[in-house]
Design a protein around this motif. Structure first.
Motif, PDB file in Angstrom:
ATOM      1  N   LEU A 183    -101.744  33.811-105.651  1.00 22.68           N
ATOM      2  CA  LEU A 183    -101.792  32.923-104.516  1.00 22.68           C
ATOM      3  C   LEU A 183    -103.455  32.685-104.127  1.00 22.68           C
ATOM      4  O   LEU A 183    -103.749  32.134-102.852  1.00 22.68           O
ATOM      5  N   LYS A 184    -104.285  32.426-105.145  1.00 22.16           N
ATOM      6  CA  LYS A 184    -105.723  32.036-105.283  1.00 22.16           C
ATOM      7  C   LYS A 184    -106.209  31.132-103.844  1.00 22.16           C
ATOM      8  O   LYS A 184    -106.846  30.744-103.773  1.00 22.16           O
ATOM      9  N   PRO A 185    -105.935  29.568-104.172  1.00 28.23           N
ATOM     10  CA  PRO A 185    -105.846  28.285-103.549  1.00 28.23           C
ATOM     11  C   PRO A 185    -105.283  28.679-102.511  1.00 28.23           C
ATOM     12  O   PRO A 185    -106.084  27.902-101.503  1.00 28.23           O
ATOM     13  N   GLU A 223     -95.791  55.523-101.542  1.00 24.99           N
ATOM     14  CA  GLU A 223     -96.868  56.321-102.606  1.00 24.99           C
ATOM     15  C   GLU A 223     -98.614  55.195-104.258  1.00 24.99           C
ATOM     16  O   GLU A 223     -98.544  55.260-103.638  1.00 24.99           O
ATOM     17  N   GLN A 224     -97.310  54.099-103.975  1.00 26.66           N
ATOM     18  CA  GLN A 224     -97.962  52.955-104.436  1.00 26.66           C
ATOM     19  C   GLN A 224     -98.525  52.015-103.732  1.00 26.66           C
ATOM     20  O   GLN A 224    -100.016  51.705-104.088  1.00 26.66           O
ATOM     21  N   THR A 225     -98.803  52.103-101.974  1.00 24.43           N
ATOM     22  CA  THR A 225     -99.631  51.460-101.201  1.00 24.43           C
ATOM     23  C   THR A 225    -100.827  51.691-100.758  1.00 24.43           C
ATOM     24  O   THR A 225    -101.459  51.027-100.079  1.00 24.43           O
ATOM     25  N   THR A 226    -100.093  53.000-100.679  1.00 24.51           N
ATOM     26  CA  THR A 226    -100.699  53.289 -99.108  1.00 24.51           C
ATOM     27  C   THR A 226    -102.348  53.621 -99.140  1.00 24.51           C
ATOM     28  O   THR A 226    -103.258  53.650 -98.604  1.00 24.51           O
ATOM     29  N   GLU A 227    -102.879  54.348-100.776  1.00 21.91           N
ATOM     30  CA  GLU A 227    -103.710  53.976-101.656  1.00 21.91           C
ATOM     31  C   GLU A 227    -105.329  52.964-100.717  1.00 21.91           C
ATOM     32  O   GLU A 227    -106.228  53.693-100.358  1.00 21.91           O
ATOM     33  N   THR A 228    -104.525  51.887-101.575  1.00 23.27           N
ATOM     34  CA  THR A 228    -105.323  50.943-100.969  1.00 23.27           C
ATOM     35  C   THR A 228    -105.441  50.052 -99.870  1.00 23.27           C
ATOM     36  O   THR A 228    -106.395  48.894 -99.595  1.00 23.27           O
ATOM     37  N   ALA A 229    -103.753  50.117 -99.190  1.00 17.89           N
ATOM     38  CA  ALA A 229    -103.854  48.771 -98.094  1.00 17.89           C
ATOM     39  C   ALA A 229    -103.386  49.757 -97.155  1.00 17.89           C
ATOM     40  O   ALA A 229    -103.581  49.457 -95.663  1.00 17.89           O
ATOM     41  N   GLY A 230    -103.098  51.581 -96.961  1.00 19.86           N
ATOM     42  CA  GLY A 230    -103.172  52.609 -95.738  1.00 19.86           C
ATOM     43  C   GLY A 230    -102.197  52.129 -94.916  1.00 19.86           C
ATOM     44  O   GLY A 230    -100.757  51.363 -96.083  1.00 19.86           O
ATOM     45  N   PHE A 231    -101.959  52.214 -93.451  1.00 22.04           N
ATOM     46  CA  PHE A 231    -100.424  51.586 -93.174  1.00 22.04           C
ATOM     47  C   PHE A 231    -100.588  50.597 -92.366  1.00 22.04           C
ATOM     48  O   PHE A 231     -99.634  50.036 -91.937  1.00 22.04           O
ATOM     49  N   ALA A 251    -100.952  45.647-103.007  1.00 21.32           N
ATOM     50  CA  ALA A 251    -102.253  46.485-102.038  1.00 21.32           C
ATOM     51  C   ALA A 251    -103.291  46.215-101.389  1.00 21.32           C
ATOM     52  O   ALA A 251    -103.789  45.927-100.494  1.00 21.32           O
ATOM     53  N   PRO A 252    -103.825  45.839-102.910  1.00 24.03           N
ATOM     54  CA  PRO A 252    -105.966  45.798-103.093  1.00 24.03           C
ATOM     55  C   PRO A 252    -106.011  44.264-102.355  1.00 24.03           C
ATOM     56  O   PRO A 252    -106.742  43.986-101.843  1.00 24.03           O
ATOM     57  N   LEU A 253    -104.965  43.738-102.774  1.00 29.94           N
ATOM     58  CA  LEU A 253    -105.152  42.054-102.130  1.00 29.94           C
ATOM     59  C   LEU A 253    -105.027  42.157-100.821  1.00 29.94           C
ATOM     60  O   LEU A 253    -105.671  41.674 -99.486  1.00 29.94           O
ATOM     61  N   ALA A 254    -103.513  42.826-100.101  1.00 26.92           N
ATOM     62  CA  ALA A 254    -103.608  43.376 -98.336  1.00 26.92           C
ATOM     63  C   ALA A 254    -104.427  43.978 -98.082  1.00 26.92           C
ATOM     64  O   ALA A 254    -104.596  44.384 -96.464  1.00 26.92           O
ATOM     65  N   GLY A 255    -105.479  45.029 -98.573  1.00 26.91           N
ATOM     66  CA  GLY A 255    -106.437  45.783 -98.435  1.00 26.91           C
ATOM     67  C   GLY A 255    -107.451  45.291 -97.869  1.00 26.91           C
ATOM     68  O   GLY A 255    -108.387  46.103 -97.329  1.00 26.91           O
ATOM     69  N   VAL A 256    -107.937  43.721 -98.380  1.00 30.28           N
ATOM     70  CA  VAL A 256    -108.847  43.401 -97.918  1.00 30.28           C
ATOM     71  C   VAL A 256    -108.646  41.670 -97.314  1.00 30.28           C
ATOM     72  O   VAL A 256    -109.919  41.528 -96.285  1.00 30.28           O
ATOM     73  N   TYR A 257    -108.232  41.680 -97.732  1.00 27.86           N
ATOM     74  CA  TYR A 257    -107.796  40.018 -96.817  1.00 27.86           C
ATOM     75  C   TYR A 257    -107.198  40.245 -95.703  1.00 27.86           C
ATOM     76  O   TYR A 257    -106.117  40.654 -95.445  1.00 27.86           O
ATOM     77  N   PRO A 258    -107.815  39.676 -94.248  1.00 25.01           N
ATOM     78  CA  PRO A 258    -107.365  39.671 -92.640  1.00 25.01           C
ATOM     79  C   PRO A 258    -106.238  39.151 -93.000  1.00 25.01           C
ATOM     80  O   PRO A 258    -105.646  39.490 -91.240  1.00 25.01           O
ATOM     81  N   SER A 259    -105.893  38.426 -93.524  1.00 23.29           N
ATOM     82  CA  SER A 259    -104.457  37.217 -93.158  1.00 23.29           C
ATOM     83  C   SER A 259    -103.441  38.407 -93.887  1.00 23.29           C
ATOM     84  O   SER A 259    -102.790  37.471 -93.268  1.00 23.29           O
ATOM     85  N   LEU A 260    -103.452  38.746 -94.339  1.00 22.37           N
ATOM     86  CA  LEU A 260    -101.928  39.513 -95.647  1.00 22.37           C
ATOM     87  C   LEU A 260    -101.691  40.491 -95.200  1.00 22.37           C
ATOM     88  O   LEU A 260    -102.445  41.428 -94.958  1.00 22.37           O
ATOM     89  N   LYS A 261    -100.803  40.814 -94.802  1.00 23.76           N
ATOM     90  CA  LYS A 261     -99.653  41.981 -95.144  1.00 23.76           C
ATOM     91  C   LYS A 261     -98.760  42.494 -95.940  1.00 23.76           C
ATOM     92  O   LYS A 261     -98.646  41.085 -96.067  1.00 23.76           O
TER      93      LYS A 261
END
Length: 473
Positions: free
Chosen positions: A343-345, A402-410, A373-383
């Motif tokens: 997704l980087k480009p 269990e695997q996404t809430t830690e870094t992406a929240g709800f 989760a880390p990507l969605a947890g920081v990029y404003p364009s991603l969910k």
């Protein structure tokens, strides 16, 4: 005896279960937002009675017939049409009996959960399907389908569906959506009930059957010269605008991978010429799909359509089954998928723009905590889209949280969508998601990681508000 225990899917611990009950009671009757799926818009446009139980509950549902096929039941025996017109089973009662004979195969599966819900909640059946009662249950369901209260629109309202999105190709005439647009039923609540979504795969995937002819047809529909790169892009803009007029709020991209690219204009024009040559390599086809994801993101910034990316499926894995029955016959297999590099480009070009909304899905659960989760947890364009397809089962839904809430929240997730062709299973699937999410929230409350009033708010978000917001409904 009921098929459905009132505490099904709730945690076994009594205290946590009690919290789950309270949360679930607050969301169980919320309207259903179904923002991505594959139901037939013709059902709602014509509002004709469903023909028979087998055509409604077995033949549209690849979850059902892939399990049967794995145990030696031929698709011909289930009445699945062949591409060459070879005769297949035409007696729906025989098909139903075949399901009943093989019913034990579905023990413990999501299909069993959904169908039990359909039997009891939709048709009032409180006995498990068996060979002995197969005909009686068939006759009961068949008689129900002839009643006005079981017509598609009546069921739509009974299921408390607020909005449902179907998915169409740019080459689709959208005749059913046009008919709905002129029907007072469509706007009875002030907003459209049945909307479309733009799925451009047939004209962006050079490996798609008939791709070159599809591009020509694309030009005929839009009046653009799709033999040129700029004309081709303009054709997409025209069709996207038309889909939007008929209610679309999203696009959908079912690429084999999540790869994106950001080529120069000259490189795009040269690559487009290659894919139109009819002799395109797999490498060139992949690069073209990659570039088109970035182009679609740019167009979403122009027109506001939410972008869904559904990568990671080796679709139609069996060449023999594809040749005999066509696409979407249960032979789609998950593959390992990379997101950080792929997704980087696109993200370098558009990812920091909060006006862009991209919903990412995966069939590769190993990517949840490591990449998505880390990507969605920081990029404003991603969910993050919900547990999808092979993972929209209770265990898959729990693993997702269990695997996404830690870094992406709800807040960086989008609630639930059912992604189904099986209309009657929609309430069942949403009910499962609500039960599982309430159980997850209850555990956080029981562990004193969340206040109960916060859990009530989140339960409402996960069942209703997040999907409505994410899909701009």
């Amino acid at each position: 005896m009921s098929l459905l225990h009132p505490d099904r899917l709730f945690p076994a611990d009594p205290d946590t279960r009690a919290i789950t009950r309270r949360l679930y009671q607050s969301v169980k009757t919320l309207p259903i937002i179904s923002p991505h799926g594959h139901t037939d818009p013709g059902w709602f446009a014509t509002n004709e009675a469903f023909s028979n139980p087998s055509a409604l509950l077995i033949q549209p549902d690849h979850y059902v017939f892939r399990m049967l096929f794995s145990q030696g039941v031929r698709l011909e025996e289930l009445g699945v049409r062949t591409r060459d017109g070879t005769a297949v089973e035409a007696d729906p009662r025989k098909i139903w009996r075949l399901l009943a004979h093989n019913w034990p195969l579905f023990r413990g599966t999501p299909s069993r959960t959904w169908l039990d819900h359909v039997f009891e909640e939709v048709f009032g059946i409180e006995q498990a399907l068996t060979e002995a009662n197969a005909d009686a249950l068939y006759d009961h369901i068949d008689s129900c389908l002839k009643m006005p209260e079981f017509l598609p629109r009546a069921l739509f309202e009974r299921f408390n569906i607020e909005v449902i999105a179907t998915t169409e190709s740019p080459l689709d005439t959208l005749s059913h959506h046009n008919a709905l647009a002129a029907d007072p039923w469509q706007m009875a609540g002030g907003k459209p009930r049945v909307i479309t979504a733009y799925r451009p795969d047939p004209v962006v995937d050079a490996a798609f059957e008939g791709f070159v002819r599809n591009i020509e047809e694309f030009g005929e529909i839009t009046g653009e010269d799709t033999g040129t790169w700029q004309g081709y892009l303009q054709a997409h803009r025209i069709r996207r605008a038309y889909f939007k007029q008929l209610g679309a709020t999203s696009t959908d991209h079912g690429h084999p991978t999540a790869r994106t690219a950001d080529l120069s204009l000259a490189e795009c024009e040269a690559l487009f010429a290659k894919v139109l040559s009819g002799n395109v390599s797999a490498i060139d086809a992949e690069l073209f799909r990659a570039q088109m994801l970035t182009e679609m993101a740019g167009m979403s910034l122009e027109d506001g359509l939410v972008m869904q990316i559904h990568p990671g499926s080796w679709r139609n894995h069996s060449a023999g089954m594809l040749a005999r029955f066509g696409r979407d016959k249960g032979f789609d297999i998950p593959t390992q998928t990379s997101y950080v590099d792929a997704l980087k480009p696109l993200l370098d070009k558009h990812g920091l723009n909060p006006k862009l909304s991209i919903i990412l899905f995966t069939l590769d659960e190993t990517s949840y905590a490591r990449e998505l989760a880390p990507l969605a947890g920081v990029y404003p364009s991603l969910k993050l889209g919900p547990a999808w397809w092979f993972h929209d089962a209770p265990e898959g839904m729990r693993r997702f949280r269990e695997q996404t809430t830690e870094t992406a929240g709800f807040a960086n997730t989008v609630g639930f969508n059912d992604d189904t062709r099986a209309f009657l299973s929609i309430p069942a699937r949403h009910d499962v998601a609500r039960r599982v999410d309430c159980g997850f929230l209850a555990r956080l409350v029981a562990e004193h990681r969340l206040l109960e009033d916060e859990a009530f708010e989140l339960a409402h978000d996960l069942a209703y508000r997040l999907a409505k917001k994410a899909y701009r409904l």
